[in-house]
Design a protein around this motif. Structure first.
Motif, PDB file in Angstrom:
ATOM      1  N   VAL A  71       0.838  -1.200   0.000  1.00 47.80           N
ATOM      2  CA  VAL A  71       0.000   0.000   0.000  1.00 47.80           C
ATOM      3  C   VAL A  71       0.873   1.249   0.000  1.00 47.80           C
ATOM      4  CG1 VAL A  71      -1.785   1.275   1.225  1.00 47.80           C
ATOM      5  CG2 VAL A  71      -1.849  -1.224   1.159  1.00 47.80           C
ATOM      6  N   LEU A  76      -5.951  -0.308   2.325  1.00 49.09           N
ATOM      7  CA  LEU A  76      -6.525  -1.384   1.512  1.00 49.09           C
ATOM      8  C   LEU A  76      -7.004  -2.501   2.419  1.00 49.09           C
ATOM      9  CD1 LEU A  76      -6.826  -2.465  -1.504  1.00 49.09           C
ATOM     10  CD2 LEU A  76      -4.758  -3.789  -1.009  1.00 49.09           C
ATOM     11  N   PRO A 107     -10.089  -7.486  -2.894  1.00 52.55           N
ATOM     12  CA  PRO A 107      -9.561  -6.216  -2.388  1.00 52.55           C
ATOM     13  C   PRO A 107     -10.657  -5.154  -2.376  1.00 52.55           C
ATOM     14  CG  PRO A 107      -8.175  -7.123  -4.156  1.00 52.55           C
ATOM     15  CD  PRO A 107      -9.481  -7.869  -4.173  1.00 52.55           C
ATOM     16  N   ALA A 109     -11.280  -0.736  -0.978  1.00 52.25           N
ATOM     17  CA  ALA A 109     -10.713   0.466  -0.361  1.00 52.25           C
ATOM     18  C   ALA A 109     -11.836   1.485  -0.230  1.00 52.25           C
ATOM     19  CB  ALA A 109      -9.569   1.018  -1.197  1.00 52.25           C
TER      20      ALA A 109
END
Ligand code: NI
Length: 146
Positions: A71, A76, A107, A109
């Motif tokens: 990151v 994340l 994933p 975010a």
């Protein structure tokens, strides 16, 4: 499995220039697309991909390769479906994590992030198996840095 040619023999038109430093801040300024990684370097038969991300990617699995995440900005989350159950790892800026091959992962975010991903050249961003891909996720093996 097809044997890949050595890096030096590959076409250069779609490869980043290897003879100059890549400044991550400049690379980040050069594109705006989310979940659409840029290839910022190649190391042997691996690509180093830089991506801007926000919201959720898709659940997917890489059957034959681990996937390394670092990151660069933001935070994340990586949800993992393991034999013991589902869990989520949280990666702050400066943190890294490797998803083992064969482990389904997603994933995300919520507040946005910039990440570096290391994986073999030609690896699809949505893996070998994945759920339906929404419009905001780019199915790609990485784009050249321009
Ligand atoms: Ni993946």
């Amino acid at each position: 499995m097809t044997k890949q040619r050595p890096t030096a023999d590959r076409p250069t038109a779609d490869r980043p220039a290897a003879d100059r430093p890549v400044v991550l801040a400049d690379a980040l300024d050069s594109f705006t697309e989310l979940w659409s990684p840029r290839i910022v370097a190649s190391v042997n038969d691996y690509d180093v991909r830089l991506a801007k991300v926000r919201g959720e990617h898709v659940w997917h699995t890489h059957d034959h390769t681990d996937e390394f995440f670092l990151v660069v900005e933001g935070e994340l989350l990586i949800a993992l479906r393991e034999p013991a159950g589902e869990r989520t790892v949280t990666l702050a800026r400066g943190s890294l994590f490797t998803v083992p091959r064969g482990v389904e992962h997603r994933p995300s975010a919520p507040s946005g992030a910039a990440i570096l991903v290391f994986e073999p050249t030609g690896t699809l961003s949505v893996g070998d198996r994945h759920e339906e891909v929404p419009d905001h996720v780019d199915v790609t093996t990485g784009h050249p840095l321009t």
